[in-house]
Design a protein around this motif. Structure first.
Motif, short mmCIF file in Angstrom:
data_model
loop_
_atom_site.label_atom_id
_atom_site.label_comp_id
_atom_site.label_asym_id
_atom_site.label_seq_id
_atom_site.Cartn_x
_atom_site.Cartn_y
_atom_site.Cartn_z
N VAL A 1 0.83 -1.24 -0.09
CA VAL A 1 0.16 -0.08 -0.05
C VAL A 1 0.93 1.13 0.07
O VAL A 1 2.08 1.37 0.79
CB VAL A 1 -0.72 0.13 1.10
N SER A 2 0.60 2.30 -1.02
CA SER A 2 1.35 3.53 -1.07
C SER A 2 0.12 4.48 -1.79
O SER A 2 -0.75 4.08 -1.97
CB SER A 2 2.55 3.28 -1.77
N ASP A 3 0.63 5.66 -1.83
CA ASP A 3 -0.19 6.79 -2.48
C ASP A 3 -0.35 6.42 -3.76
O ASP A 3 -1.45 6.64 -4.58
CB ASP A 3 0.76 8.08 -2.49
N LYS B 1 2.39 -1.57 4.78
CA LYS B 1 2.81 -0.14 4.47
C LYS B 1 4.26 0.08 4.68
O LYS B 1 4.75 -0.21 5.75
CB LYS B 1 2.11 0.59 5.53
N MET C 1 2.64 7.87 4.09
CA MET C 1 1.48 8.14 3.05
C MET C 1 0.99 9.60 3.42
O MET C 1 0.72 9.80 4.58
CB MET C 1 0.66 7.17 2.82
N GLU D 1 -5.14 8.81 3.03
CA GLU D 1 -5.64 8.11 4.09
C GLU D 1 -5.38 6.52 3.52
O GLU D 1 -5.67 6.10 2.21
CB GLU D 1 -7.17 8.20 4.10
N PHE D 2 -5.38 5.69 4.55
CA PHE D 2 -5.12 4.15 4.24
C PHE D 2 -6.33 3.76 3.82
O PHE D 2 -7.40 4.31 4.11
CB PHE D 2 -4.67 3.65 5.51
N ARG E 1 -8.86 -1.43 6.05
CA ARG E 1 -8.59 -1.14 7.63
C ARG E 1 -9.01 -2.23 8.38
O ARG E 1 -8.42 -2.08 9.70
CB ARG E 1 -9.45 0.03 7.62
N VAL F 1 -2.25 -4.84 9.74
CA VAL F 1 -1.28 -4.30 8.77
C VAL F 1 0.11 -4.60 9.13
O VAL F 1 0.19 -4.60 10.33
CB VAL F 1 -1.46 -2.64 8.55
N ASP G 1 3.54 -3.11 9.19
CA ASP G 1 4.12 -1.75 8.93
C ASP G 1 5.69 -1.73 9.06
O ASP G 1 6.14 -1.81 10.05
CB ASP G 1 3.41 -0.94 10.16
#
Length: 296
Positions: free
Chosen positions: A223-225, A256, A260, A263-264, A269, A273, A275
């Motif tokens: 997950v990233s922008d 992650k 970022m 928002e995740f 959610r 995760v 991290d």
């Protein structure tokens, strides 16, 4: 006697009102509307007349009478109904002959509608690219028999993996680190990385669904922008989540790996995760991830 006011008896044309729900009206407009409708008069329609036009029953109207601001309570109660819209409110005020309300509040109502539409457009533009709803019923054809570099072209011995890696091309460096840490160490896991393992020339959606559902026991989501803007990543994530509850239990593992700005994603959610950005737990990151991917 016909009114000499232009447009009397018909709702004024507010360009922004038609598609806008009642929730768009802010407190300022609602309070000003209450100043007009809370006052009972023999010559002008009040909140109770409006309530009848909205379909409220006698006992409901009697309950609203007990409140200091019955107009406000009426709008709140109506707002939860399917037909609650600004255009419907304007239509009924015109029908009830309350041109005074329309003329006084018209500009403010138009302003609220425009603000609501602009906000909706802004939120829509910030959403990740979405594809149509997906499910696990993608047709299995002969072309899916040879889709990875080690596949048997005849489909007798398809290649299987411990995890499918869902990632954006801009995050490839972290994926390469993942390969070093999980494949080239004692963990000896086998990852499915599209740029390395998938052969070109086949529909990306068909390949992804085949690999995620049939060939990989888990799916790691980087997950990233950039991930939030990827149509392909969005499809892969939603496809994995669309599988039967038994199939996706512990199936998705979100990662992650860098801070970022956005928002995740809410769709992930509810899943624990991994991290990589937390310096306090970074030393345990690869062990935890490898253990999760090694589970049966």
């Amino acid at each position: 006697m016909a009114s000499d006011r232009p447009g009397a008896g018909s709702a004024p044309c507010f360009s922004s009102a038609s598609p806008v729900p009642l929730a768009a009206l802010n407190m300022r407009v609602r309070r000003r509307l209450a100043l007009f409708l809370n006052v009972q008069s023999l010559v002008a329609a009040d909140w109770a007349t409006l309530a009848e036009e909205l379909g409220f029953e006698y006992l409901e109207i009697r309950q609203l009478e007990a409140y200091p601001n019955p107009t406000g309570r009426l709008l709140d109660a109506w707002q939860g109904r399917p037909d609650a819209s600004v255009s419907r409110l304007l239509e009924l005020l015109a029908k009830l002959g309350r041109q005074d309300v329309l003329e006084e509040l018209g500009p403010s109502i138009e302003e609220d509608c425009q603000k609501y539409i602009l906000k909706q457009q802004q939120e829509e533009s910030e959403k990740p690219l979405q594809v149509a709803a997906v499910d696990s019923s993608v047709p299995r054809t002969l072309e899916l028999a040879g889709i990875t570099t080690l596949d048997d072209p005849l489909g007798q011995m398809p290649e299987f993996f411990d995890a499918f890696i869902c990632y954006c091309p801009n995050d490839i460096q972290f994926v390469q680190e993942m390969i070093r840490q999980l494949e080239q160490t004692n963990y000896r896991l086998k990852l499915c990385v599209s740029d390395r393992d998938v052969l070109p020339g086949t529909c990306v959606w068909s390949i992804a669904s085949e690999l995620i559902e049939k060939r990989c026991r888990r799916m790691v989501v980087v997950v990233s922008d950039d991930y939030l803007q990827s149509k392909e990543c969005d499809f892969q994530t939603k496809f994995a989540l669309s599988l039967s509850p038994g199939a996706h239990q512990k199936r998705l593992i979100p990662i992650k790996y860098k801070p970022m700005k956005k928002e995740f994603p809410s769709i992930l959610r509810f899943i624990t995760v991994c991290d990589y950005t937390n310096p306090c737990t970074k030393s345990w990151f690869w062990t935890r991830l490898a253990k999760a991917l090694s589970l049966p």
